[in-house]
Write a protein that holds these residues in place. Structure first.
Motif, mmCIF file in Angstrom:
data_model
loop_
_atom_site.group_PDB
_atom_site.id
_atom_site.type_symbol
_atom_site.label_atom_id
_atom_site.label_comp_id
_atom_site.label_asym_id
_atom_site.label_seq_id
_atom_site.Cartn_x
_atom_site.Cartn_y
_atom_site.Cartn_z
ATOM 1 N N GLY A 176 0.826 -1.031 0.026
ATOM 2 C CA GLY A 176 0.080 -0.027 -0.102
ATOM 3 C C GLY A 176 0.829 1.301 0.015
ATOM 4 N N THR A 177 0.305 2.324 0.211
ATOM 5 C CA THR A 177 0.722 3.658 0.295
ATOM 6 C C THR A 177 0.514 4.490 1.456
ATOM 7 N N SER A 178 1.249 5.054 1.755
ATOM 8 C CA SER A 178 1.116 6.166 3.061
ATOM 9 C C SER A 178 0.145 6.773 3.118
ATOM 10 N N LEU A 179 -1.073 7.157 3.979
ATOM 11 C CA LEU A 179 -1.948 7.938 3.689
ATOM 12 C C LEU A 179 -1.481 9.233 4.044
ATOM 13 N N LEU A 180 -0.424 9.689 4.638
ATOM 14 C CA LEU A 180 0.053 11.068 4.963
ATOM 15 C C LEU A 180 0.969 11.490 3.927
ATOM 16 N N THR A 181 2.022 10.507 3.395
ATOM 17 C CA THR A 181 3.026 11.152 2.458
ATOM 18 C C THR A 181 2.715 10.589 1.037
ATOM 19 N N GLY A 182 1.820 9.484 0.864
ATOM 20 C CA GLY A 182 1.578 9.025 -0.426
ATOM 21 C C GLY A 182 2.699 8.271 -0.899
ATOM 22 N N ALA A 183 3.666 7.777 -0.168
ATOM 23 C CA ALA A 183 4.927 7.051 -0.714
ATOM 24 C C ALA A 183 4.521 5.573 -0.486
ATOM 25 N N PRO A 184 5.169 4.637 -1.430
ATOM 26 C CA PRO A 184 4.853 3.247 -1.320
ATOM 27 C C PRO A 184 5.586 2.741 0.212
ATOM 28 N N VAL A 185 4.630 1.931 0.638
ATOM 29 C CA VAL A 185 5.306 1.305 2.061
ATOM 30 C C VAL A 185 6.431 0.424 1.877
ATOM 31 N N ALA A 186 6.279 -0.469 0.735
ATOM 32 C CA ALA A 186 7.309 -1.324 0.738
ATOM 33 C C ALA A 186 8.633 -0.670 0.407
ATOM 34 N N SER A 187 8.632 0.512 -0.083
ATOM 35 C CA SER A 187 9.944 1.108 -0.382
ATOM 36 C C SER A 187 10.441 1.844 1.017
ATOM 37 N N GLU A 188 9.700 2.259 1.725
ATOM 38 C CA GLU A 188 10.239 2.903 2.893
ATOM 39 C C GLU A 188 10.596 1.753 3.970
ATOM 40 N N LEU A 189 9.716 0.445 3.987
ATOM 41 C CA LEU A 189 10.318 -0.629 4.816
ATOM 42 C C LEU A 189 11.805 -0.930 4.422
ATOM 43 N N ALA A 190 11.918 -1.062 3.263
ATOM 44 C CA ALA A 190 13.198 -1.487 2.717
ATOM 45 C C ALA A 190 14.348 -0.623 3.088
ATOM 46 N N GLN A 191 13.810 0.675 2.933
ATOM 47 C CA GLN A 191 14.985 1.761 3.300
ATOM 48 C C GLN A 191 15.439 1.551 4.946
ATOM 49 N N LYS A 192 14.315 1.553 5.817
ATOM 50 C CA LYS A 192 14.360 1.535 6.939
ATOM 51 C C LYS A 192 15.006 0.219 7.504
ATOM 52 N N ALA A 193 14.670 -1.113 6.781
ATOM 53 C CA ALA A 193 15.410 -2.304 7.186
ATOM 54 C C ALA A 193 16.907 -2.219 7.157
ATOM 55 N N GLU A 194 17.415 -1.177 6.248
ATOM 56 C CA GLU A 194 18.958 -1.350 6.166
ATOM 57 C C GLU A 194 19.577 -0.751 7.527
ATOM 58 N N VAL A 195 18.785 -0.113 8.549
ATOM 59 C CA VAL A 195 19.137 0.219 9.747
ATOM 60 C C VAL A 195 18.823 -1.006 10.757
ATOM 61 N N THR A 196 17.561 -1.428 10.637
ATOM 62 C CA THR A 196 17.195 -2.397 11.531
ATOM 63 C C THR A 196 17.526 -3.712 11.606
ATOM 64 N N VAL A 197 17.785 -4.441 10.309
ATOM 65 C CA VAL A 197 18.384 -5.727 10.258
ATOM 66 C C VAL A 197 19.904 -5.660 10.757
ATOM 67 N N PRO A 198 20.786 -4.860 10.207
ATOM 68 C CA PRO A 198 22.054 -4.682 10.702
ATOM 69 C C PRO A 198 22.156 -4.824 12.243
#
Length: 316
Positions: A78-100
């Motif tokens: 889906g897409t963010s209700l507030l920013t309109g950005a794809p949720v999958a892309s934001e998850l992938a970006q944030k996972a670069e911090v959380t997974v390591p």
């Protein structure tokens, strides 16, 4: 083995499906209205209703769930209700911090718990063993936030060895700075989780010492410690692998808190922000990914345990 793996995989998928339903329903009972938040305090009821319709929030719950889970099955969160950005892309970006961060935390926990837990059991009744046991119980009771603040005071403020907060703007394009920014958060989570695991390793080691095969090996000429190392520790390793699934869940919970404390742009910090903003698609995606990660780790632990332990293969 293949049949067992397929059975466990089917249970994983069922568990993930049940988790998705629970996540979806739980978020619908949260107070607040994202349509009202987007429209602003001066909006009219008609404007809020129009926004709810555009976002699909006025559709029946089964239809909303079907649309969401159908998109997830195709890789669209889906897409963010507030920013309109794809949720999958934001998850992938944030996972670069959380997974390591999670991998480093688990590494610290294992490095702390396994050798010290075995040593504590082997020195049971002595001053060293008693001190390590008391220290593990104390650290296990320490709140992870307090432990993080103490490490910041010592290693960032007093000694100035490591950064206190933040993550480099260039991310892993600056690997040295990125790694340094995760050291204190990883040590914070790893030491607290490692103290809990240390107590488990100690108990498993003490149980192994009393087994017949260890006593038999000692009777054949090995010392007590040699018999334990050669014949007891493999079974201790099986016990440690079994409990790793629970430790991963604890590390994920710790990451949500620690990313806030250290201002790390990871999934945990994004989750807290999105819950406050009532950004349902993002929160759903974040919770589903974290839940799926825990379930996958449990699945891999079960497979590893069955591959390593011949008794389980013989029983099937």
């Amino acid at each position: 083995m293949i049949r067992y793996a397929l059975t466990r995989l089917a249970l994983l998928l069922v568990g993930l499906l049940i988790a998705s339903v629970l996540i979806f329903l739980a978020l619908r009972v949260l107070p607040g209205d994202v349509a009202q938040l987007i429209a602003g305090p001066q909006s009219t009821p008609a404007q809020v209703a129009a926004i709810r319709h555009d976002l699909g929030l006025d559709a029946p719950l089964p239809a909303q769930y079907a649309a969401w889970i159908g998109g997830v099955l195709h890789g669209d969160f889906g897409t963010s209700l507030l920013t309109g950005a794809p949720v999958a892309s934001e998850l992938a970006q944030k996972a670069e911090v959380t997974v390591p961060l999670g991998i480093m935390s688990l590494t610290v926990a294992l490095v702390v718990s396994v050798p010290l837990g075995v040593l504590s059991a082997m020195r049971r009744g002595r001053a060293v063993g008693t001190a390590m046991n008391v220290g593990a119980q104390t650290l296990a009771a320490v709140p992870v936030v307090w432990a993080g603040m103490m490490l910041v005071v010592v290693f960032a403020v007093w000694l100035g060895w490591l950064p206190a907060q933040g993550f480099p703007r260039d991310g892993w394009d600056a690997p040295g700075a990125a790694f340094q920014s995760l050291i204190l958060p990883a040590v914070t989570i790893g030491v607290v989780e490692g103290a809990m695991l240390l107590r488990f390793v100690r108990s498993a080691t003490l149980q192994a010492v009393g087994q017949d095969y260890v006593r038999t090996a000692a009777a054949k000429g090995l010392t007590r410690n040699q018999a334990l190392i050669r014949h007891g520790l493999p079974n201790v390793g099986l016990s440690v692998i079994t409990v790793l699934g629970l430790q991963v869940a604890g590390i994920i919970v710790g990451a949500v808190v620690i990313e806030q404390l250290f201002s790390l742009p990871g999934i945990g910090r994004m989750l807290v922000t999105d819950v406050g903003n009532r950004d349902l698609p993002k929160v759903q995606g974040e919770l589903l990914v974290l839940t799926g990660f825990v379930l996958v780790v449990g699945f891999l632990v079960d497979l590893a345990h069955r591959l390593i332990d011949p008794r389980q293969r013989e029983a099937s």
